[in-house]
Write a protein that holds these residues in place. Structure first.
Motif, short mmCIF file in Angstrom:
data_model
loop_
_atom_site.label_atom_id
_atom_site.label_comp_id
_atom_site.label_asym_id
_atom_site.label_seq_id
_atom_site.Cartn_x
_atom_site.Cartn_y
_atom_site.Cartn_z
N SER A 90 -46.56 -28.90 -118.88
CA SER A 90 -45.82 -30.16 -118.88
C SER A 90 -44.35 -29.93 -119.20
O SER A 90 -43.48 -30.67 -118.74
CB SER A 90 -46.45 -31.16 -119.84
OG SER A 90 -46.56 -30.64 -121.13
N THR A 91 -44.06 -28.89 -119.94
CA THR A 91 -42.66 -28.56 -120.18
C THR A 91 -41.98 -28.18 -118.86
O THR A 91 -40.85 -28.60 -118.58
CB THR A 91 -42.55 -27.40 -121.19
OG1 THR A 91 -43.20 -27.80 -122.40
CG2 THR A 91 -41.09 -27.07 -121.48
N LEU A 93 -42.94 -29.20 -115.94
CA LEU A 93 -42.87 -30.41 -115.12
C LEU A 93 -41.65 -31.25 -115.51
O LEU A 93 -41.00 -31.85 -114.68
CB LEU A 93 -44.14 -31.25 -115.31
CG LEU A 93 -45.42 -30.61 -114.80
CD1 LEU A 93 -46.59 -31.57 -114.98
CD2 LEU A 93 -45.29 -30.23 -113.35
N ARG A 94 -41.40 -31.28 -116.81
CA ARG A 94 -40.27 -32.06 -117.28
C ARG A 94 -38.99 -31.59 -116.62
O ARG A 94 -38.14 -32.38 -116.23
CB ARG A 94 -40.14 -31.90 -118.80
CG ARG A 94 -39.73 -33.20 -119.46
CD ARG A 94 -38.83 -32.95 -120.63
NE ARG A 94 -37.53 -33.45 -120.27
CZ ARG A 94 -36.91 -34.43 -120.90
NH1 ARG A 94 -37.43 -34.98 -121.95
NH2 ARG A 94 -35.73 -34.85 -120.48
#
Lengths: 156, 156
Positions: A90-91, A93-94
DNA sequence: GCTTGATCTAAACCTGAGTTGAGCTTTCAC
DNA sequence: GTGAAAGCTCAACTCAGGTTTAGATCAAGC
């Protein structure tokens, strides 16, 4: 453990909101793996509900199914993503989202400069002649805006 | 006027950076209209360079070719977009871009709340259970995230 | 008049993310 | 043990935005 650790395709579909056909499609793509009953029907683990929701979230972040398959393939032994995996992914993706937002903001600013100008000129229009190709969307190869900006000589 | 007010398809392609095949495709879609020589070859007006650049810019703003065809159809008598048209259209495009940016920012904020959480739970995950369907991308019908959020009961 | 390059049409092909349909089989509840 | 619901496979279809290919024709310079 529950008696029903294994669930049928219809239940997986119902619990995730994804169509049965899409789940078969994901299995064919290698995103999911199913056990089979003696009669040949698929049986999924309950944990695959998580896996499907991971697919949906990652998809919404803009990853293609191939990208997602690659992420999942990096997990050991077909395990589903856990908290640590998710933090890592998710990092990343951010960062993608930030990039997309920045590209749209640039476009918006250029558009603000253009409203009322009406030049629509290949030679002068900042919207047309921008160098970045970041906001490419859609399927299939195509000529990108700005690809040949240096060659364009408009004499309209 | 110039001797060569009419240009061949290859010249229009060269001046806009669009492939010849794409220009034929746009004509077939009704986005462009061509005259024909006695031998059947297309001849475009120089002003069609502007028209193609309008198509490219509008496309980059996220309009489909059908959207663009609809915009062009609203202009009187096959005229190409002028400054006033462009001001009207680009103001509408700005609103679209703002919407897309806002949707991405919401996603980003949700993601920030999720990094390190790793829940991946259909019941709890804000990313999954969001109500907005704004950031839908890609072709074809699909179940949208959140479509059936009320019905989902995860017992994983 | 000839050759070369540009153009013509029509149909087939491509990607991505699935859906749809036909024709059968399995499972489950009663 | 039976009938309905759910599942199976495989191929074909969808949509957008084009590209590719084949074989024929046109336009233009020498």
């Amino acid at each position: 453990m529950h008696r029903t650790d294994l669930i049928a395709i219809g239940e997986l579909a119902a619990r995730t909101g994804v169509a049965v056909s899409a789940i078969r499609f994901y299995e064919a793509k290698g995103l999911l793996a199913a056990l089979r009953t003696g009669g040949g029907q698929r049986r999924f683990l309950r944990a695959d509900i998580r896996r499907v929701s991971f697919i949906l979230i990652a998809q919404q972040m803009g990853l293609s199914l191939d990208d997602i398959a690659a992420e999942l393939a990096r997990l050991p032994a077909g395990r589903n993503p856990n908290a640590a995996d998710w933090a890592r992914i998710s990092t990343a993706l951010r960062a993608r989202i930030d990039t997309r937002i920045a590209a749209l903001e640039r476009t918006r600013d250029l558009l603000d400069g253009c409203i009322g100008c009406g030049c629509l000129s290949l030679k002068k229009c900042a919207l047309y002649n921008r160098a970045d190709k970041a906001s490419q969307r859609g399927a299939g190869p195509r000529y990108l805006l700005g690809d040949r900006a240096g060659e364009i000589v408009e004499r309209d």
